[in-house]
Design a protein around this motif. Structure first.
Motif, PDB file in Angstrom:
ATOM      1  N   THR A   1      12.101  -3.233   4.797  1.00 53.21           N
ATOM      2  CA  THR A   1      12.458  -4.287   3.842  1.00 53.21           C
ATOM      3  C   THR A   1      11.501  -4.296   2.665  1.00 53.21           C
ATOM      4  OG1 THR A   1      13.266  -5.601   5.714  1.00 53.21           O
ATOM      5  CG2 THR A   1      13.029  -6.731   3.606  1.00 53.21           C
ATOM      6  N   SER A   2      10.235  -3.966   2.902  1.00 51.06           N
ATOM      7  CA  SER A   2       9.249  -3.919   1.822  1.00 51.06           C
ATOM      8  C   SER A   2       9.607  -2.862   0.787  1.00 51.06           C
ATOM      9  CB  SER A   2       7.858  -3.634   2.389  1.00 51.06           C
ATOM     10  OG  SER A   2       7.408  -4.710   3.184  1.00 51.06           O
ATOM     11  N   VAL A   3      10.217  -1.769   1.219  1.00 48.74           N
ATOM     12  CA  VAL A   3      10.668  -0.743   0.279  1.00 48.74           C
ATOM     13  C   VAL A   3      11.649  -1.347  -0.713  1.00 48.74           C
ATOM     14  CG1 VAL A   3      12.049   1.377   0.056  1.00 48.74           C
ATOM     15  CG2 VAL A   3      10.261   1.236   1.791  1.00 48.74           C
ATOM     16  N   TYR A   4      12.612  -2.106  -0.196  1.00 47.31           N
ATOM     17  CA  TYR A   4      13.589  -2.756  -1.081  1.00 47.31           C
ATOM     18  C   TYR A   4      12.905  -3.744  -2.033  1.00 47.31           C
ATOM     19  CZ  TYR A   4      16.899  -6.326  -2.557  1.00 47.31           C
ATOM     20  OH  TYR A   4      17.599  -7.236  -3.312  1.00 47.31           O
ATOM     21  N   ARG A   5      12.079  -4.615  -1.479  1.00 48.85           N
ATOM     22  CA  ARG A   5      11.464  -5.659  -2.304  1.00 48.85           C
ATOM     23  C   ARG A   5      10.559  -5.074  -3.374  1.00 48.85           C
ATOM     24  NH1 ARG A   5      10.142  -9.643   2.835  1.00 48.85           N
ATOM     25  NH2 ARG A   5      12.242 -10.501   3.039  1.00 48.85           N
ATOM     26  N   TYR A   6       9.795  -4.046  -3.011  1.00 46.15           N
ATOM     27  CA  TYR A   6       8.895  -3.406  -3.982  1.00 46.15           C
ATOM     28  C   TYR A   6       9.706  -2.727  -5.079  1.00 46.15           C
ATOM     29  CZ  TYR A   6       5.363  -0.226  -5.887  1.00 46.15           C
ATOM     30  OH  TYR A   6       4.528   0.469  -6.738  1.00 46.15           O
ATOM     31  N   PHE A   7      10.728  -1.980  -4.685  1.00 43.18           N
ATOM     32  CA  PHE A   7      11.522  -1.256  -5.676  1.00 43.18           C
ATOM     33  C   PHE A   7      12.238  -2.228  -6.611  1.00 43.18           C
ATOM     34  CE2 PHE A   7      15.096   1.160  -7.344  1.00 43.18           C
ATOM     35  CZ  PHE A   7      14.483   2.356  -7.696  1.00 43.18           C
TER      36      PHE A   7
ATOM     37  N   VAL B   1       0.851  -1.182   0.000  1.00 44.63           N
ATOM     38  CA  VAL B   1       0.000   0.000   0.000  1.00 44.63           C
ATOM     39  C   VAL B   1       0.892   1.239   0.000  1.00 44.63           C
ATOM     40  CG1 VAL B   1      -1.723   1.318   1.272  1.00 44.63           C
ATOM     41  CG2 VAL B   1      -1.901  -1.168   1.150  1.00 44.63           C
ATOM     42  N   ASN B   2       0.675   2.097  -0.982  1.00 43.96           N
ATOM     43  CA  ASN B   2       1.540   3.262  -1.150  1.00 43.96           C
ATOM     44  C   ASN B   2       1.127   4.417  -0.246  1.00 43.96           C
ATOM     45  OD1 ASN B   2       2.982   1.873  -3.113  1.00 43.96           O
ATOM     46  ND2 ASN B   2       1.716   2.626  -4.775  1.00 43.96           N
ATOM     47  N   HIS B   3       1.352   4.251   1.035  1.00 45.46           N
ATOM     48  CA  HIS B   3       1.069   5.332   1.982  1.00 45.46           C
ATOM     49  C   HIS B   3       2.198   6.363   1.908  1.00 45.46           C
ATOM     50  CE1 HIS B   3       4.045   3.704   4.841  1.00 45.46           C
ATOM     51  NE2 HIS B   3       3.576   2.521   4.516  1.00 45.46           N
ATOM     52  N   PRO B   4       2.026   7.561   2.464  1.00 49.12           N
ATOM     53  CA  PRO B   4       2.998   8.651   2.293  1.00 49.12           C
ATOM     54  C   PRO B   4       4.438   8.294   2.655  1.00 49.12           C
ATOM     55  CG  PRO B   4       0.972   9.528   3.196  1.00 49.12           C
ATOM     56  CD  PRO B   4       0.800   8.038   3.153  1.00 49.12           C
ATOM     57  N   GLY B   5       4.668   7.644   3.802  1.00 45.49           N
ATOM     58  CA  GLY B   5       6.028   7.302   4.196  1.00 45.49           C
ATOM     59  C   GLY B   5       6.672   6.330   3.227  1.00 45.49           C
ATOM     60  N   PHE B   6       5.900   5.347   2.793  1.00 41.62           N
ATOM     61  CA  PHE B   6       6.392   4.348   1.846  1.00 41.62           C
ATOM     62  C   PHE B   6       6.743   5.008   0.517  1.00 41.62           C
ATOM     63  CE2 PHE B   6       5.799   0.946  -1.301  1.00 41.62           C
ATOM     64  CZ  PHE B   6       6.519  -0.095  -0.725  1.00 41.62           C
ATOM     65  N   MET B   7       5.853   5.885   0.036  1.00 38.57           N
ATOM     66  CA  MET B   7       6.074   6.550  -1.242  1.00 38.57           C
ATOM     67  C   MET B   7       7.275   7.487  -1.182  1.00 38.57           C
ATOM     68  SD  MET B   7       4.339   5.375  -3.599  1.00 38.57           S
ATOM     69  CE  MET B   7       4.888   6.611  -4.784  1.00 38.57           C
ATOM     70  N   GLN B   8       7.471   8.152  -0.044  1.00 38.25           N
ATOM     71  CA  GLN B   8       8.638   9.019   0.093  1.00 38.25           C
ATOM     72  C   GLN B   8       9.921   8.217  -0.083  1.00 38.25           C
ATOM     73  OE1 GLN B   8       9.675  10.250   4.017  1.00 38.25           O
ATOM     74  NE2 GLN B   8      10.914  11.992   3.353  1.00 38.25           N
ATOM     75  N   ALA B   9       9.965   7.046   0.534  1.00 34.94           N
ATOM     76  CA  ALA B   9      11.150   6.198   0.430  1.00 34.94           C
ATOM     77  C   ALA B   9      11.340   5.683  -0.996  1.00 34.94           C
ATOM     78  CB  ALA B   9      11.053   5.034   1.410  1.00 34.94           C
ATOM     79  N   ILE B  10      10.259   5.263  -1.634  1.00 35.90           N
ATOM     80  CA  ILE B  10      10.340   4.768  -3.015  1.00 35.90           C
ATOM     81  C   ILE B  10      10.815   5.870  -3.952  1.00 35.90           C
ATOM     82  CG2 ILE B  10       8.974   3.948  -4.985  1.00 35.90           C
ATOM     83  CD1 ILE B  10       9.530   1.785  -2.944  1.00 35.90           C
ATOM     84  N   GLN B  11      10.273   7.070  -3.784  1.00 35.12           N
ATOM     85  CA  GLN B  11      10.672   8.194  -4.637  1.00 35.12           C
ATOM     86  C   GLN B  11      12.135   8.569  -4.422  1.00 35.12           C
ATOM     87  OE1 GLN B  11       7.728  11.139  -3.628  1.00 35.12           O
ATOM     88  NE2 GLN B  11       6.093  10.084  -4.739  1.00 35.12           N
ATOM     89  N   ALA B  12      12.611   8.469  -3.165  1.00 39.25           N
ATOM     90  CA  ALA B  12      14.015   8.764  -2.887  1.00 39.25           C
ATOM     91  C   ALA B  12      14.918   7.750  -3.580  1.00 39.25           C
ATOM     92  CB  ALA B  12      14.254   8.756  -1.377  1.00 39.25           C
TER      93      ALA B  12
ATOM     94  N   ILE C   1      21.145   7.311   1.301  1.00 35.55           N
ATOM     95  CA  ILE C   1      19.816   7.427   1.901  1.00 35.55           C
ATOM     96  C   ILE C   1      19.797   6.620   3.190  1.00 35.55           C
ATOM     97  CG2 ILE C   1      17.343   6.964   1.615  1.00 35.55           C
ATOM     98  CD1 ILE C   1      17.785   7.008  -1.409  1.00 35.55           C
ATOM     99  N   THR C   2      19.223   7.172   4.234  1.00 39.14           N
ATOM    100  CA  THR C   2      18.915   6.379   5.424  1.00 39.14           C
ATOM    101  C   THR C   2      17.402   6.227   5.518  1.00 39.14           C
ATOM    102  OG1 THR C   2      18.890   8.343   6.866  1.00 39.14           O
ATOM    103  CG2 THR C   2      20.962   7.126   6.682  1.00 39.14           C
ATOM    104  N   ILE C   3      16.964   5.010   5.788  1.00 39.38           N
ATOM    105  CA  ILE C   3      15.548   4.733   6.020  1.00 39.38           C
ATOM    106  C   ILE C   3      15.433   4.209   7.438  1.00 39.38           C
ATOM    107  CG2 ILE C   3      13.511   3.437   5.302  1.00 39.38           C
ATOM    108  CD1 ILE C   3      14.690   3.201   2.531  1.00 39.38           C
ATOM    109  N   GLU C   4      14.736   4.930   8.281  1.00 37.72           N
ATOM    110  CA  GLU C   4      14.662   4.585   9.694  1.00 37.72           C
ATOM    111  C   GLU C   4      13.228   4.278  10.102  1.00 37.72           C
ATOM    112  OE1 GLU C   4      16.445   7.789  11.857  1.00 37.72           O
ATOM    113  OE2 GLU C   4      18.213   7.854  10.564  1.00 37.72           O
ATOM    114  N   GLY C   5      13.087   3.355  11.018  1.00 40.00           N
ATOM    115  CA  GLY C   5      11.758   3.033  11.523  1.00 40.00           C
ATOM    116  C   GLY C   5      11.779   1.775  12.357  1.00 40.00           C
TER     117      GLY C   5
END
Length: 316
Positions: free
Chosen positions: A83-89, A44-55, A72-76
């Motif tokens: 990890t989903s950011v990596y797999r999706y991208f 689900v492309n929620h704002p935080g996820f989309m920010q990371a994908i766009q970066a 880039i640092t991705i923190e949370g």
């Protein structure tokens, strides 16, 4: 000491997920497992996820084009989607003659005591290099081979998951140097290869400044993933899950009162939300229910959390 088979594949499920899958396979029908698997595949492309994908996309597009290093640092917290950011991208990167097939973005996962030898071995293994084992000293000597592979394969981004441990100062060198062998290697890769490096961690950016300020200065973009508060964005997330899932009717979770109970059950954590919904769909499918209800969600909560869990079941 020779480094053995402790490499953790970023694409492999974590131990907790493996145990969860084993239990489900032993309990539910094949049809239910197939239907519920669709929930786990949802992004689900929620704002935080989309920010990371766009970066990541921006760094991917300009990697190697400029002398300025791109980090880039991705923190949370765990379960918020790093990890989903990596797999999706990685799944959405189109084929190109600018990089070898499947090598546009390379990902590895850190461990509790990530040494420079471990990181080199993990990266060599990701590139399918045949001689990726050896002692710490032998692996350290293969830094040049690793850098050559990165250039040869045309990689645009290195994604390092669970990077918190490697950002902690463990070097025996003078504390005035503020660096470790691991961060030395990362800076060398950034500087020599001109690619993007992504460090995903639970709050690693702050510790990086104390560990290696020179590397921290190269990590120019910071993305934050958080657990969802109970607000409009949470209900929007549930609506998006319901809308994207075509294999099973999740319309029940759109109700605001149900959404509140689900938030109490998951504390706004995406991983816990997926586990709860997946378990509920498994239960419902085997009972031939066409949609979810509070009773099914309550049973799913007990299965996922366990009856001895300290938190009360909000669906009771």
């Amino acid at each position: 000491m020779k480094l053995g088979d402790e490499i953790q594949d970023i694409d492999a499920p974590e131990l907790e997920e493996v145990e969860l899958k084993k239990r489900r396979i032993s309990v539910y029908s094949t049809g239910a497992l197939k239907t519920a698997a669709a929930i786990d595949r949802l992004y689900v492309n929620h704002p935080g996820f989309m920010q990371a994908i766009q970066a990541l996309d921006r760094v991917f597009q300009i990697a190697g084009e400029f002398e300025m290093q791109q980090g880039i640092t991705i923190e949370g917290p765990p379960g918020t989607g790093k990890t989903s950011v990596y797999r999706y991208f990685k799944r959405t990167v189109p084929a190109s003659n600018l990089f070898a097939e499947g090598m546009g973005i390379i990902g590895v996962r850190g461990i509790k005591r990530t040494t420079v030898g471990y990181l080199i071995r993990a990266l060599l293994k990701a590139y399918k290099y045949p001689f990726s084992s050896g002692t710490e000293a032998q692996l350290y000597a293969r830094r040049g081979i690793l850098i050559d592979l990165i250039r040869e394969k045309g990689t645009k981004i290195l994604f390092i998951d669970e990077s918190s441990a490697m950002l902690t100062k463990t070097s025996t060198r003078s504390s005035t140097q503020h660096e470790t062998d691991v961060t030395d290697l990362l800076r060398e890769i950034l500087d020599e290869c001109g690619i993007g490096v992504v460090l995903a961690s639970y709050g690693g950016g702050a510790s990086l400044k104390h560990t290696d300020n020179a590397l921290a200065s190269r990590m120019s973009v910071r993305c934050a993933l958080q657990e969802f508060s109970y607000d409009k964005q949470w209900h929007g997330l549930l609506h998006a899950f319901a809308s994207q899932c075509i294999e099973y009717d999740l319309g029940f979770i759109k109700d605001r009162s149900v959404g509140k109970l689900i938030h109490e059950a998951t504390q706004g954590n995406i991983r816990d939300l997926k586990r709860l919904l997946t378990e509920a769909v498994l239960i419902a499918t085997d009972k031939a229910q066409l949609t979810l209800n509070a009773e099914t969600l309550g049973k799913a909560f007990n299965e996922v959390k366990g009856r001895g869990h300290e938190s009360p079941n909000p669906f009771d």
